[in-house]
Design a protein around this motif. Structure first.
Motif, short mmCIF file in Angstrom:
data_model
loop_
_atom_site.label_atom_id
_atom_site.label_comp_id
_atom_site.label_asym_id
_atom_site.label_seq_id
_atom_site.Cartn_x
_atom_site.Cartn_y
_atom_site.Cartn_z
N UNK A 214 -45.67 15.90 -4.50
CA UNK A 214 -46.03 16.79 -3.66
C UNK A 214 -46.95 16.22 -3.10
N UNK A 215 -48.42 15.39 -3.27
CA UNK A 215 -49.45 15.15 -2.85
C UNK A 215 -48.96 13.84 -2.11
N UNK A 216 -48.51 13.33 -2.39
CA UNK A 216 -47.38 12.01 -1.49
C UNK A 216 -46.72 12.49 -0.34
N UNK A 217 -46.12 13.44 -0.48
CA UNK A 217 -45.54 14.12 0.82
C UNK A 217 -45.77 14.80 1.46
N UNK A 218 -47.20 15.52 1.14
CA UNK A 218 -48.64 15.45 2.17
C UNK A 218 -48.84 14.96 3.07
N UNK A 219 -48.91 13.52 1.76
CA UNK A 219 -50.20 12.81 2.83
C UNK A 219 -49.06 11.47 3.67
N UNK A 220 -47.45 11.96 3.14
CA UNK A 220 -46.64 11.29 4.87
C UNK A 220 -46.22 12.17 5.46
N UNK A 221 -46.54 13.64 4.97
CA UNK A 221 -45.91 14.37 6.26
C UNK A 221 -47.48 14.62 7.65
N UNK A 222 -48.74 14.71 6.47
CA UNK A 222 -49.94 15.42 7.60
C UNK A 222 -50.45 13.94 8.06
N UNK A 223 -50.33 12.90 7.51
CA UNK A 223 -51.60 11.93 7.08
C UNK A 223 -50.47 10.77 7.93
N UNK A 224 -49.48 11.14 8.02
CA UNK A 224 -48.46 9.37 8.10
C UNK A 224 -49.29 8.59 7.46
N UNK A 225 -49.58 8.39 6.30
CA UNK A 225 -50.02 7.48 5.24
C UNK A 225 -48.45 7.60 3.89
N UNK A 261 -52.52 1.45 11.25
CA UNK A 261 -52.10 1.34 12.39
C UNK A 261 -51.23 2.83 12.28
N UNK A 262 -49.73 3.37 11.38
CA UNK A 262 -48.85 4.30 11.70
C UNK A 262 -49.96 5.35 11.85
N UNK A 263 -50.85 5.69 10.34
CA UNK A 263 -51.57 6.82 10.40
C UNK A 263 -52.31 7.26 11.60
N UNK A 264 -53.64 6.52 12.76
CA UNK A 264 -54.45 5.82 13.64
C UNK A 264 -52.85 6.71 14.41
N UNK A 265 -52.00 6.30 14.76
CA UNK A 265 -51.58 7.06 16.07
C UNK A 265 -50.49 8.01 15.69
N UNK A 266 -50.31 8.38 14.29
CA UNK A 266 -50.13 10.23 14.40
C UNK A 266 -50.68 10.81 14.70
N UNK A 267 -52.37 9.80 14.40
CA UNK A 267 -53.02 11.31 14.34
C UNK A 267 -53.90 11.52 16.03
N UNK A 268 -53.52 11.05 17.09
CA UNK A 268 -54.46 10.28 18.17
C UNK A 268 -53.12 10.73 19.06
N UNK A 269 -51.95 10.67 19.18
CA UNK A 269 -50.69 10.57 19.47
C UNK A 269 -50.22 11.90 19.77
N UNK A 270 -50.16 13.37 20.27
CA UNK A 270 -50.07 14.20 20.17
C UNK A 270 -47.83 13.98 20.71
N UNK A 271 -47.30 12.70 20.95
CA UNK A 271 -46.75 12.92 20.64
C UNK A 271 -45.58 12.20 19.67
N UNK A 272 -46.51 11.49 18.28
CA UNK A 272 -46.14 11.27 17.67
C UNK A 272 -46.11 12.02 16.22
#
Length: 647
Positions: A214-225, A261-272
């Motif tokens: 569950x923790x991993x799923x949350x990180x993938x969905x919320x933080x893109x990690x 790169x992936x988490x950074x883009x996921x957090x700063x780009x609303x479209x992503x």
């Protein structure tokens, strides 16, 4: 006099760097005259080229994976020779493997680009597919031959050559027989069955990710990690042979993309924010990797300028020298095709390519000349990049380099007035020629390294490679047209052809007006420059950014096993014996996985669907996959540590 089969083994310095003044003496010494090109070896090679071209084309278009043909062909060659009671088959088996292995590289060159013609609703005739594959293959062969000595001899022990290592172990063990062949067969059976039950039945998940909890799923969905790992035996074996150094560099590239790169883009780009980490990787991470590969290639070209000048100088001097004034003949194991002949074939191939472009594609002389220059310059410059990539990781980043070729050729063609459907057709055919040339260069350096270790005659491998190329090109062209008529590449139940779909998606906006992620390519190029400046191999790192994390992370696992078994004891001789035994087991894993890939392709062709989809996608299958991977690693380590040092 017949050799004792049990005396057949590679020299002690086969896989390590040579000491000053030390020479590598191949298994079949230069003074010997082994049987190599025979009616049997040529006939078997052609048969393998036809069978594996058809199988690889279908599997590649169906699921987007082109299996490496060299290893299963080597296994079949050894098995057929044994079944027929033939002796001293090493030289002939190398020729069989070399001719037959043309199939995989020609298929990769064709299916990555040419199905995009169908996808875009354009016409693709048999002669267009055949000639682009044939001419690209011929260019790949002749452009690589001048660099053979550099890659296979001068860089001996400095590159791991994973696929060549596994194929060589198969050929040598088959000739030797005894305990070595038995160990390879058992490892091949374990690795093959392990990978087969995953890919065919879905007994457990092939890729395990942090979404398992569950923790991993949350990180993938919320933080893109997200972290993912392929649990296959073949990839684990590949990591062992590549070694810890290169495995860490490659995976560091993946870590930069997936954890920064992936988490950074996921957090700063609303479209992503609505995209999955995998989608962000495809949209942003991969283009950065492509830019890095391109710049690393250019850096490699500059660094190898001396080697390129030497090859060109040799060609010019031999071409201008008078008959009879040739240099003394090299020993048998270092004898290439004459440079005069290579240049003649190169000129003939370029003339044929121009005629093909002028009368079979473009219909305009100036545009045909520009297209020919694009093909020659890119193929010539990136031949060494393709060979380097294969030598390091056993994976040719040909799709990334082809994507760059498509972009550059589209821009150039558009600037001289060629756009729309005619421009797309031209760019894709040009891309097909370049893609096949680079694919062939990468694959052929593997064949030549196998020949170098064993002691075959390079000029015989080189001469008969042209036959394998022609047979494979004709087979691929026929199979692709049949598959298009039977299944199609567009619509419901169509063949997936993922690489070709990606090429179509890139080229359409370029030729009809659209945007290209130049800033991402530029970022990758700058990163490659920085890495080079601080002494980190930029090509290996960029490959890590381009290839998905789940395929790179297992390389570190295999590399760690190699480091562990080679450093566990204070006795260096025992460490070496363990490492060599591990190399044989790793080769068995790779060989078994490759052979079972062929079996899976045949089953898919006959619509044998035994895959348990609902179970394979469950959390239970993922936990079982992780457990089975741990069992596989324990088996690998324990059986490697059973080695005893040679007296």
């Amino acid at each position: 006099m017949e050799e004792n089969r049990h005396d057949v083994s590679l020299p002690e310095n086969a896989y390590r760097e040579l000491k000053p003044g030390e020479e590598y003496q191949p298994l079949m010494p230069a003074s010997s005259t082994p049987a190599e090109v025979t009616p049997y070896s040529v006939t078997m090679g052609i048969l393998m080229a036809v069978i594996f071209s058809a199988a690889a084309a279908f599997l590649g278009l169906k699921v987007g994976q082109v299996f490496e043909a060299a290893i299963p062909i080597a296994i079949i060659a050894v098995g057929a020779g044994t079944a027929l009671g033939k002796k001293n088959m090493l030289g002939q088996n190398v020729i069989i493997q070399s001719i037959g292995a043309s199939s995989g590289v020609i298929v990769a060159g064709a299916i990555f680009t040419l199905p995009a013609l169908y996808i875009l609703g354009l016409e693709a005739h048999f002669y267009q597919i055949f000639l682009s594959s044939l001419l690209g293959g011929v260019l790949g062969i002749v452009l690589l031959i001048p660099f053979r000595k550099y890659f296979v001899k001068e860089m001996h022990g400095k590159y791991p050559f994973p696929e060549a290592t596994a194929t060589t172990e198969v050929l040598v063990s088959g000739e030797k027989g005894g305990d070595q062949a038995k160990l390879l067969a058992v490892a091949g059976l374990v690795g093959g069955v392990y990978d087969f039950v995953v890919s065919t039945f879905g007994a457990w998940t092939e890729v395990v990710s942090t979404r398992i909890c569950e923790f991993g799923s949350m990180c993938a969905d919320k933080f893109k990690v997200v972290f993912s790992l392929n649990t296959g035996a073949a990839v684990l074996g590949l990591g062992y042979i590549i070694g810890l150094k290169y495995a860490v560099i490659i995976t560091a590239g993946s870590c930069l993309v997936w954890f920064l790169i992936v988490p950074l883009i996921g957090s700063v780009d609303p479209a992503s924010a609505a995209l999955s980490p995998e989608e962000i990787f495809t949209t942003y991470g991969r283009p950065i990797g492509i830019g890095g590969i391109a710049m690393a290639g250019l850096i490699g070209i500059v660094r190898q300028a001396g080697i390129i000048r030497q090859a060109v100088g040799l060609a010019v001097s031999e071409l201008t020298s008078k008959k009879g004034a040739e240099a003394p003949a090299a020993e048998r194991t270092q004898r290439d095709l004459p440079m005069r002949l290579i240049l003649s074939i190169l000129i003939a191939a370029l003339v044929a390519t121009f005629v093909f472009f002028r009368f079979g594609l473009l219909g305009d002389g100036m545009q045909s000349i520009v297209a020919l220059l694009i093909v020659f310059v890119i193929a010539f410059l990136f031949t060494t990049v393709a060979a380097n990539a294969i030598a390091i990781v056993g994976t040719n980043p040909v799709s990334g380099m082809t994507l760059m070729t498509l972009i550059l050729s589209s821009l150039v063609l558009a600037s001289i007035g060629l756009s729309g459907t005619a421009g797309m057709t031209a760019a894709l055919i040009i891309g097909g020629v370049v893609c096949t040339a680079l694919s062939m260069a990468g694959g052929f350096v593997t064949d030549l390294k196998i020949g170098y270790w064993i002691g075959t005659t390079p000029r015989k491998q080189e001469a008969w490679k042209f036959l394998g190329t022609a047979v494979s090109a004709a087979t691929v062209a026929g199979v692709m047209i049949v598959l298009n008529d039977s299944f199609g590449f567009v619509g419901e139940d169509a063949l997936v052809a993922p690489q070709a779909n990606a090429m179509a998606a890139v080229i359409q906006p370029l030729m009809t007006g659209g945007s290209t992620p130049w800033i991402l390519y530029f970022m990758g190029a700058v990163l490659a420059l920085v890495l080079t400046a601080i002494g980190i191999p930029a090509l290996a790192f960029s490959l890590g950014m381009f290839i998905p994390m789940y395929l790179n992370a297992p390389l570190v696992v295999g590399g760690l096993i190699a480091w562990f078994v080679a450093n566990r004891s204070k006795d260096e001789a025992l460490n070496k014996a363990r490492f060599d035994r591990g190399t044989l087991i790793a080769s068995g894993f790779i060989a078994g996985g490759a052979l079972m890939g062929v079996v899976s392709a045949v089953l898919k062709y006959f619509d044998c669907d035994w895959y348990m989809t609902s179970w394979a996608e469950s959390k239970g299958a993922e936990w079982l996959g992780l457990a089975m991977y741990i069992v596989l690693m324990v088996y690998f380590v324990l059986h490697t540590l059973r080695a005893k040092k040679e007296e």
